[in-house]
Design a protein around this motif. Structure first.
Motif, PDB file in Angstrom:
ATOM      1  N   LEU A  25      37.606   3.509 -89.265  1.00  9.01           N
ATOM      2  CA  LEU A  25      36.664   4.616 -89.117  1.00  9.01           C
ATOM      3  C   LEU A  25      35.432   4.457 -90.006  1.00  9.01           C
ATOM      4  O   LEU A  25      34.390   5.066 -89.754  1.00  9.01           O
ATOM      5  CB  LEU A  25      37.382   5.930 -89.421  1.00  9.01           C
ATOM      6  N   GLN A  26      35.561   3.618 -91.045  1.00  9.09           N
ATOM      7  CA  GLN A  26      34.409   3.336 -91.904  1.00  9.09           C
ATOM      8  C   GLN A  26      33.218   2.831 -91.090  1.00  9.09           C
ATOM      9  O   GLN A  26      32.068   2.994 -91.497  1.00  9.09           O
ATOM     10  CB  GLN A  26      34.783   2.284 -92.954  1.00  9.09           C
ATOM     11  N   GLU A  27      33.499   2.229 -89.936  1.00 11.11           N
ATOM     12  CA  GLU A  27      32.425   1.690 -89.092  1.00 11.11           C
ATOM     13  C   GLU A  27      31.416   2.768 -88.720  1.00 11.11           C
ATOM     14  O   GLU A  27      30.214   2.508 -88.649  1.00 11.11           O
ATOM     15  CB  GLU A  27      33.021   1.073 -87.828  1.00 11.11           C
ATOM     16  N   GLN A  28      31.911   3.989 -88.494  1.00  9.92           N
ATOM     17  CA  GLN A  28      31.016   5.054 -88.092  1.00  9.92           C
ATOM     18  C   GLN A  28      30.431   5.819 -89.273  1.00  9.92           C
ATOM     19  O   GLN A  28      29.642   6.733 -89.074  1.00  9.92           O
ATOM     20  CB  GLN A  28      31.719   6.011 -87.129  1.00  9.92           C
ATOM     21  N   LEU A  29      30.795   5.412 -90.481  1.00 12.57           N
ATOM     22  CA  LEU A  29      30.150   5.979 -91.663  1.00 12.57           C
ATOM     23  C   LEU A  29      29.011   5.064 -92.115  1.00 12.57           C
ATOM     24  O   LEU A  29      27.879   5.522 -92.267  1.00 12.57           O
ATOM     25  CB  LEU A  29      31.158   6.160 -92.803  1.00 12.57           C
ATOM     26  N   ILE A 133      17.662   6.116 -78.100  1.00 10.66           N
ATOM     27  CA  ILE A 133      18.531   6.282 -76.929  1.00 10.66           C
ATOM     28  C   ILE A 133      19.631   5.225 -76.959  1.00 10.66           C
ATOM     29  O   ILE A 133      20.812   5.523 -76.743  1.00 10.66           O
ATOM     30  CB  ILE A 133      17.710   6.188 -75.631  1.00 10.66           C
ATOM     31  N   ALA A 134      19.247   3.992 -77.258  1.00 12.30           N
ATOM     32  CA  ALA A 134      20.238   2.914 -77.356  1.00 12.30           C
ATOM     33  C   ALA A 134      21.219   3.167 -78.493  1.00 12.30           C
ATOM     34  O   ALA A 134      22.426   2.928 -78.351  1.00 12.30           O
ATOM     35  CB  ALA A 134      19.531   1.569 -77.563  1.00 12.30           C
ATOM     36  N   ALA A 135      20.715   3.668 -79.620  1.00 10.73           N
ATOM     37  CA  ALA A 135      21.577   3.931 -80.781  1.00 10.73           C
ATOM     38  C   ALA A 135      22.646   4.966 -80.442  1.00 10.73           C
ATOM     39  O   ALA A 135      23.822   4.816 -80.817  1.00 10.73           O
ATOM     40  CB  ALA A 135      20.738   4.403 -81.966  1.00 10.73           C
ATOM     41  N   GLU A 136      22.257   6.020 -79.730  1.00  9.87           N
ATOM     42  CA  GLU A 136      23.217   7.048 -79.356  1.00  9.87           C
ATOM     43  C   GLU A 136      24.245   6.509 -78.362  1.00  9.87           C
ATOM     44  O   GLU A 136      25.440   6.824 -78.458  1.00  9.87           O
ATOM     45  CB  GLU A 136      22.485   8.253 -78.757  1.00  9.87           C
ATOM     46  N   GLN A 137      23.793   5.680 -77.426  1.00  6.96           N
ATOM     47  CA  GLN A 137      24.703   5.096 -76.440  1.00  6.96           C
ATOM     48  C   GLN A 137      25.699   4.164 -77.133  1.00  6.96           C
ATOM     49  O   GLN A 137      26.901   4.176 -76.839  1.00  6.96           O
ATOM     50  CB  GLN A 137      23.905   4.324 -75.385  1.00  6.96           C
ATOM     51  N   GLN A 138      25.207   3.351 -78.076  1.00  4.00           N
ATOM     52  CA  GLN A 138      26.074   2.416 -78.795  1.00  4.00           C
ATOM     53  C   GLN A 138      27.069   3.154 -79.682  1.00  4.00           C
ATOM     54  O   GLN A 138      28.242   2.765 -79.770  1.00  4.00           O
ATOM     55  CB  GLN A 138      25.219   1.458 -79.617  1.00  4.00           C
ATOM     56  N   ALA A 139      26.610   4.217 -80.332  1.00  5.84           N
ATOM     57  CA  ALA A 139      27.514   4.996 -81.170  1.00  5.84           C
ATOM     58  C   ALA A 139      28.636   5.609 -80.346  1.00  5.84           C
ATOM     59  O   ALA A 139      29.797   5.652 -80.772  1.00  5.84           O
ATOM     60  CB  ALA A 139      26.731   6.086 -81.911  1.00  5.84           C
ATOM     61  N   TYR A 143      32.739   5.056 -80.797  1.00  6.45           N
ATOM     62  CA  TYR A 143      33.692   6.165 -80.869  1.00  6.45           C
ATOM     63  C   TYR A 143      34.757   6.049 -79.771  1.00  6.45           C
ATOM     64  O   TYR A 143      35.932   6.370 -79.989  1.00  6.45           O
ATOM     65  CB  TYR A 143      32.967   7.504 -80.756  1.00  6.45           C
ATOM     66  N   GLN A 144      34.361   5.601 -78.595  1.00  4.85           N
ATOM     67  CA  GLN A 144      35.344   5.419 -77.531  1.00  4.85           C
ATOM     68  C   GLN A 144      36.368   4.344 -77.907  1.00  4.85           C
ATOM     69  O   GLN A 144      37.567   4.503 -77.653  1.00  4.85           O
ATOM     70  CB  GLN A 144      34.632   5.043 -76.227  1.00  4.85           C
ATOM     71  N   TYR A 145      35.900   3.259 -78.505  1.00  2.21           N
ATOM     72  CA  TYR A 145      36.823   2.216 -78.965  1.00  2.21           C
ATOM     73  C   TYR A 145      37.783   2.772 -80.016  1.00  2.21           C
ATOM     74  O   TYR A 145      38.985   2.481 -80.001  1.00  2.21           O
ATOM     75  CB  TYR A 145      36.047   1.037 -79.559  1.00  2.21           C
ATOM     76  N   LEU A 146      37.253   3.569 -80.937  1.00  2.00           N
ATOM     77  CA  LEU A 146      38.088   4.159 -81.990  1.00  2.00           C
ATOM     78  C   LEU A 146      39.096   5.141 -81.400  1.00  2.00           C
ATOM     79  O   LEU A 146      40.250   5.201 -81.835  1.00  2.00           O
ATOM     80  CB  LEU A 146      37.201   4.865 -83.018  1.00  2.00           C
ATOM     81  N   ILE A 159      36.974  12.985 -82.873  1.00  2.00           N
ATOM     82  CA  ILE A 159      36.207  11.885 -82.293  1.00  2.00           C
ATOM     83  C   ILE A 159      35.645  12.286 -80.933  1.00  2.00           C
ATOM     84  O   ILE A 159      34.500  11.955 -80.600  1.00  2.00           O
ATOM     85  CB  ILE A 159      37.068  10.616 -82.186  1.00  2.00           C
ATOM     86  N   ASP A 160      36.415  13.021 -80.150  1.00  2.00           N
ATOM     87  CA  ASP A 160      35.932  13.499 -78.858  1.00  2.00           C
ATOM     88  C   ASP A 160      34.715  14.396 -79.044  1.00  2.00           C
ATOM     89  O   ASP A 160      33.739  14.295 -78.288  1.00  2.00           O
ATOM     90  CB  ASP A 160      37.051  14.255 -78.137  1.00  2.00           C
TER      91      ASP A 160
END
Length: 220
Positions: A25-29, A133-139, A143-146, A159-160
């Motif tokens: 989860l550190q990936e999203q921090l 827009i790309a940043a939000e899509q990638q994020a 989250y879906q992978y997590l 996460i949802d």
């Protein structure tokens, strides 16, 4: 000016500690698609925006991304539990047990520290909006992978929420992009003959001549 309210934007109730997942989860921090990157990118980009409404939009979303950082950090705290245990720590989670005392580190899942090199800013509103827009899509994808790798319903619920907020931000950035026709790098779009040539380099025969007069259409 920012004001901190002593309340999470969304409650966090992890069912049980899971230090291995905390490291993921550190990936999203502190990762390149994480919440800190988003907050700093939108804040930095906002500093020169002249359109007041779009500037406010960037600052509003940047502020919410800081709220998301707080949520992710709280999930990491609960997942790490209360006991230092470097013996079972993963490579990305090692520093939590030997350096930070389980305090969430501004680093990604592999332990690499966050860097401002993740931040994109060009001074051109169209280019910056497309990057956002790309940043939000990638994020959302991260989250879906997590989400797929945890059974804890408390973590899944948070996460949802977060990945759906990425969708909301994405929509707002897209609406802003649609407003800025004929400005910055959007100005005089498609007015030259060279900008209206569409090569087909995947077909048979001559690829460059003649070129398509219309952009390709993609069928479902």
């Amino acid at each position: 000016m920012f004001k901190h309210q002593k309340k999470l934007l969304h409650p966090v109730k992890v069912k049980k500690p899971n230090p291995t997942y905390a490291a993921l989860l550190q990936e999203q921090l502190g990762g390149p698609q994480g919440e800190m990157k988003a907050a700093m990118q939108y804040f930095a980009q906002s500093l020169r925006i002249q359109d007041k409404e779009i500037k406010d939009l960037f600052l509003d979303i940047a502020a919410e991304e800081l709220c998301h950082m707080e949520i992710v950090a709280e999930m990491i705290n609960q997942l790490n539990g209360d006991q230092l245990n470097a013996k079972e720590a993963t490579v990305g989670g090692m520093e939590a047990h030997v350096l930070t005392g389980l305090t969430p580190l501004l680093a990604n899942a592999s332990g690499y520290l966050w860097t401002a090199a993740y931040v994109n800013e060009t001074g051109d509103l169209a280019a910056d909006l497309l990057s956002d827009i790309a940043a939000e899509q990638q994020a959302k994808v991260v989250y879906q992978y997590l989400y797929r790798q945890i059974e804890d319903e408390g973590v899944r619920e948070v996460i949802d929420f977060l990945l759906n907020r990425e969708e909301a931000h994405n929509t707002m950035f897209r609406q802003a992009f649609n407003r800025i026709v004929d400005s910055g790098s959007q100005k005089d779009w498609g007015v030259t003959s060279d900008s209206r040539i569409y090569f087909d380099l995947s077909g048979d025969g001559q690829h460059f001549d003649p070129a398509r007069k219309n952009p390709p259409e993609f069928k479902e």
